[in-house]
Motif scaffolding. Structure first.
Motif, PDB file in Angstrom:
ATOM      1  N   ASN A 140       7.438   1.404   2.764  1.00  0.00           N
ATOM      2  CA  ASN A 140       6.210   1.750   2.049  1.00  0.00           C
ATOM      3  C   ASN A 140       5.755   0.613   1.130  1.00  0.00           C
ATOM      4  O   ASN A 140       4.558   0.332   1.022  1.00  0.00           O
ATOM      5  N   ARG A 141       6.726  -0.064   0.470  1.00  0.00           N
ATOM      6  CA  ARG A 141       6.369  -1.194  -0.388  1.00  0.00           C
ATOM      7  C   ARG A 141       5.757  -2.329   0.428  1.00  0.00           C
ATOM      8  O   ARG A 141       4.778  -2.956   0.004  1.00  0.00           O
ATOM      9  N   LEU A 142       6.345  -2.602   1.586  1.00  0.00           N
ATOM     10  CA  LEU A 142       5.808  -3.660   2.444  1.00  0.00           C
ATOM     11  C   LEU A 142       4.411  -3.291   2.947  1.00  0.00           C
ATOM     12  O   LEU A 142       3.506  -4.130   2.935  1.00  0.00           O
ATOM     13  N   ALA A 143       4.230  -2.053   3.365  1.00  0.00           N
ATOM     14  CA  ALA A 143       2.922  -1.618   3.858  1.00  0.00           C
ATOM     15  C   ALA A 143       1.855  -1.758   2.775  1.00  0.00           C
ATOM     16  O   ALA A 143       0.737  -2.221   3.035  1.00  0.00           O
ATOM     17  N   GLU A 144       2.192  -1.386   1.544  1.00  0.00           N
ATOM     18  CA  GLU A 144       1.236  -1.490   0.437  1.00  0.00           C
ATOM     19  C   GLU A 144       0.853  -2.942   0.174  1.00  0.00           C
ATOM     20  O   GLU A 144      -0.318  -3.253  -0.075  1.00  0.00           O
ATOM     21  N   ALA A 145       1.837  -3.840   0.224  1.00  0.00           N
ATOM     22  CA  ALA A 145       1.568  -5.252  -0.036  1.00  0.00           C
ATOM     23  C   ALA A 145       0.687  -5.866   1.050  1.00  0.00           C
ATOM     24  O   ALA A 145      -0.266  -6.593   0.757  1.00  0.00           O
ATOM     25  N   VAL A 146       0.992  -5.565   2.298  1.00  0.00           N
ATOM     26  CA  VAL A 146       0.214  -6.124   3.411  1.00  0.00           C
ATOM     27  C   VAL A 146      -1.198  -5.543   3.409  1.00  0.00           C
ATOM     28  O   VAL A 146      -2.172  -6.252   3.705  1.00  0.00           O
ATOM     29  N   GLN A 147      -1.330  -4.257   3.079  1.00  0.00           N
ATOM     30  CA  GLN A 147      -2.655  -3.628   3.071  1.00  0.00           C
ATOM     31  C   GLN A 147      -3.625  -4.371   2.156  1.00  0.00           C
ATOM     32  O   GLN A 147      -4.818  -4.498   2.456  1.00  0.00           O
ATOM     33  N   LYS A 148      -3.127  -4.901   1.036  1.00  0.00           N
ATOM     34  CA  LYS A 148      -3.992  -5.632   0.103  1.00  0.00           C
ATOM     35  C   LYS A 148      -4.521  -6.926   0.724  1.00  0.00           C
ATOM     36  O   LYS A 148      -5.606  -7.387   0.377  1.00  0.00           O
ATOM     37  N   ASP A 149      -3.751  -7.519   1.636  1.00  0.00           N
ATOM     38  CA  ASP A 149      -4.182  -8.756   2.298  1.00  0.00           C
ATOM     39  C   ASP A 149      -5.204  -8.503   3.392  1.00  0.00           C
ATOM     40  O   ASP A 149      -6.022  -9.380   3.696  1.00  0.00           O
ATOM     41  N   VAL A 150      -5.129  -7.341   4.017  1.00  0.00           N
ATOM     42  CA  VAL A 150      -6.023  -7.027   5.151  1.00  0.00           C
ATOM     43  C   VAL A 150      -6.657  -5.651   4.928  1.00  0.00           C
ATOM     44  O   VAL A 150      -6.398  -4.699   5.665  1.00  0.00           O
ATOM     45  N   PRO A 151      -7.512  -5.518   3.910  1.00  0.00           N
ATOM     46  CA  PRO A 151      -8.076  -4.204   3.583  1.00  0.00           C
ATOM     47  C   PRO A 151      -8.936  -3.599   4.685  1.00  0.00           C
ATOM     48  O   PRO A 151      -9.168  -2.384   4.692  1.00  0.00           O
ATOM     49  N   HIS A 152      -9.402  -4.437   5.622  1.00  0.00           N
ATOM     50  CA  HIS A 152     -10.256  -3.939   6.702  1.00  0.00           C
ATOM     51  C   HIS A 152      -9.443  -3.355   7.853  1.00  0.00           C
ATOM     52  O   HIS A 152     -10.023  -2.786   8.786  1.00  0.00           O
ATOM     53  N   LEU A 153      -8.103  -3.482   7.784  1.00  0.00           N
ATOM     54  CA  LEU A 153      -7.239  -2.946   8.830  1.00  0.00           C
ATOM     55  C   LEU A 153      -6.449  -1.751   8.297  1.00  0.00           C
ATOM     56  O   LEU A 153      -6.403  -1.503   7.091  1.00  0.00           O
ATOM     57  N   ALA A 154      -5.832  -1.010   9.201  1.00  0.00           N
ATOM     58  CA  ALA A 154      -4.996   0.136   8.821  1.00  0.00           C
ATOM     59  C   ALA A 154      -3.539  -0.291   8.866  1.00  0.00           C
ATOM     60  O   ALA A 154      -3.056  -0.785   9.894  1.00  0.00           O
ATOM     61  N   VAL A 155      -2.842  -0.135   7.753  1.00  0.00           N
ATOM     62  CA  VAL A 155      -1.424  -0.496   7.658  1.00  0.00           C
ATOM     63  C   VAL A 155      -0.640   0.783   7.366  1.00  0.00           C
ATOM     64  O   VAL A 155      -0.912   1.475   6.383  1.00  0.00           O
ATOM     65  N   ARG A 156       0.326   1.109   8.248  1.00  0.00           N
ATOM     66  CA  ARG A 156       1.045   2.373   8.121  1.00  0.00           C
ATOM     67  C   ARG A 156       2.548   2.149   8.217  1.00  0.00           C
ATOM     68  O   ARG A 156       3.018   1.324   9.014  1.00  0.00           O
ATOM     69  N   SER A 157       3.285   2.906   7.449  1.00  0.00           N
ATOM     70  CA  SER A 157       4.734   2.963   7.599  1.00  0.00           C
ATOM     71  C   SER A 157       5.020   3.710   8.892  1.00  0.00           C
ATOM     72  O   SER A 157       4.542   4.830   9.082  1.00  0.00           O
ATOM     73  N   GLY A 158       5.782   3.076   9.791  1.00  0.00           N
ATOM     74  CA  GLY A 158       5.979   3.651  11.116  1.00  0.00           C
ATOM     75  C   GLY A 158       7.313   4.333  11.296  1.00  0.00           C
ATOM     76  O   GLY A 158       7.639   5.290  10.599  1.00  0.00           O
ATOM     77  N   GLY A 159       8.125   3.827  12.251  1.00  0.00           N
ATOM     78  CA  GLY A 159       9.418   4.428  12.538  1.00  0.00           C
ATOM     79  C   GLY A 159      10.438   4.107  11.461  1.00  0.00           C
ATOM     80  O   GLY A 159      10.092   3.721  10.341  1.00  0.00           O
ATOM     81  N   SER A 160      11.712   4.221  11.804  1.00  0.00           N
ATOM     82  CA  SER A 160      12.769   4.130  10.795  1.00  0.00           C
ATOM     83  C   SER A 160      12.823   2.786  10.080  1.00  0.00           C
ATOM     84  O   SER A 160      13.229   2.715   8.920  1.00  0.00           O
ATOM     85  N   THR A 161      12.406   1.691  10.728  1.00  0.00           N
ATOM     86  CA  THR A 161      12.424   0.374  10.071  1.00  0.00           C
ATOM     87  C   THR A 161      11.098  -0.360  10.227  1.00  0.00           C
ATOM     88  O   THR A 161      11.031  -1.559   9.968  1.00  0.00           O
ATOM     89  N   SER A 162      10.042   0.307  10.626  1.00  0.00           N
ATOM     90  CA  SER A 162       8.841  -0.416  11.050  1.00  0.00           C
ATOM     91  C   SER A 162       7.616  -0.149  10.199  1.00  0.00           C
ATOM     92  O   SER A 162       7.488   0.874   9.531  1.00  0.00           O
ATOM     93  N   VAL A 163       6.705  -1.128  10.245  1.00  0.00           N
ATOM     94  CA  VAL A 163       5.364  -1.019   9.680  1.00  0.00           C
ATOM     95  C   VAL A 163       4.395  -1.405  10.795  1.00  0.00           C
ATOM     96  O   VAL A 163       4.585  -2.423  11.460  1.00  0.00           O
ATOM     97  N   ASP A 164       3.353  -0.594  11.004  1.00  0.00           N
ATOM     98  CA  ASP A 164       2.379  -0.818  12.079  1.00  0.00           C
ATOM     99  C   ASP A 164       1.021  -1.156  11.490  1.00  0.00           C
ATOM    100  O   ASP A 164       0.573  -0.522  10.532  1.00  0.00           O
ATOM    101  N   ILE A 165       0.338  -2.137  12.099  1.00  0.00           N
ATOM    102  CA  ILE A 165      -0.995  -2.534  11.661  1.00  0.00           C
ATOM    103  C   ILE A 165      -1.924  -2.522  12.865  1.00  0.00           C
ATOM    104  O   ILE A 165      -1.618  -3.107  13.905  1.00  0.00           O
ATOM    105  N   SER A 166      -3.073  -1.847  12.726  1.00  0.00           N
ATOM    106  CA  SER A 166      -4.056  -1.771  13.808  1.00  0.00           C
ATOM    107  C   SER A 166      -5.450  -1.765  13.206  1.00  0.00           C
ATOM    108  O   SER A 166      -5.619  -1.800  11.983  1.00  0.00           O
ATOM    109  N   ASN A 167      -6.460  -1.724  14.063  1.00  0.00           N
ATOM    110  CA  ASN A 167      -7.828  -1.627  13.570  1.00  0.00           C
ATOM    111  C   ASN A 167      -8.005  -0.350  12.759  1.00  0.00           C
ATOM    112  O   ASN A 167      -7.486   0.705  13.132  1.00  0.00           O
TER     113      ASN A 167
END
Length: 253
Positions: free
Chosen positions: A155-182
């Motif tokens: 969740n911390r990583l997703a929040e940090a990346v979201q600030k860099d790419v506000p036009h994209l969707a950044v989500r906490s995914g599976g057990s160790t993953s973060v997913d980014i898509s349109n």
């Protein structure tokens, strides 16, 4: 309920592992009773190896809808080719993919979660989605499940990346993953597309997933208005499927 939709990892199977035979048999039976969708953050290759390759001969693949990379792609069964055929895709631009990959590595290092030892690549470019896997794509399930049981690191990583790419969707995914898509292409988008294609309402789709918490990638499907069913793992999902199959068998006589 007129349609059943399932998350994959943590719901139908453990991370990156094929479904066990009882789950495969139950899912195969469900396809003969109503439409079944698989809406996963993984690639179509993972959906094949974990789900469709494991189905029994009883399965009706024409009743299945495969929506990998959180619905950014959609596949239906083509009986003429005896294979799955892509109906649409929503890929990220080259520039966005570059920005996301740079942001993921930089923030993962800053947060101290860029692991020295991994099993396979940490960052995977899936075209329609970039996925960060802290321990690598092929890490043992036990290691993945122990790495971030509270989801705090992801969740911390997703929040940090979201600030860099506000036009994209950044989500906490599976057990160790973060997913980014349109932005706008997530599991909410997937269930709405599914409803349109099948001529049902979103409220007539039951969505089954293990990450229904607000930071989880199953949460958008719940917010969209599906019959949201939270499970604790594949064993829980199997019990649910068997109860539904039993109900259909009793009430179809």
């Amino acid at each position: 309920m007129k349609v059943m939709a399932f998350d994959l990892d943590g719901t139908l199977a453990r991370s990156k592992k094929p479904m066990h035979k009882p789950m495969a048999d139950a899912l195969s039976q469900l396809t003969r009773l109503l439409p079944v969708a698989i809406i996963s953050g993984g690639t179509i290759d993972l959906v094949r190896s974990q789900v469709t390759d494991m189905l029994s001969d009883e399965a009706d693949r024409s009743h299945m809808h495969l929506m990998p990379t959180s619905g950014a792609r959609y596949y239906r069964w083509n009986p003429e080719d005896d294979d799955w055929q892509e109906a649409y895709e929503h890929n990220l631009s080259e520039e966005d993919r570059r920005l996301v990959i740079e942001s993921l590595e930089r923030h993962a290092r800053e947060l101290g979660i860029w692991q020295a030892r991994t099993w396979g690549p940490r960052i995977e470019d899936r075209g329609s989605q970039i996925t960060f896997s802290a321990l690598g794509q092929q890490a043992p399930v036990e290691a993945k499940e122990e790495w971030d049981p509270t989801n705090e690191k992801k969740n911390r990583l997703a929040e940090a990346v979201q600030k860099d790419v506000p036009h994209l969707a950044v989500r906490s995914g599976g057990s160790t993953s973060v997913d980014i898509s349109n932005r706008g292409v997530d599991k909410a988008y997937a269930v709405r597309k599914l409803a349109d294609m099948l001529g049902v309402t979103v409220g007539q789709i039951a969505f089954v997933g293990d990450r229904m918490d607000p930071d989880g990638n199953d949460y958008p499907a719940a917010l969209a208005g599906t019959i949201a069913i939270r499970v604790t793992g594949p064993e829980d999902t199997l019990q649910l499927c068997n109860r539904i199959i039993d109900w259909y068998n009793r009430n179809s006589r």
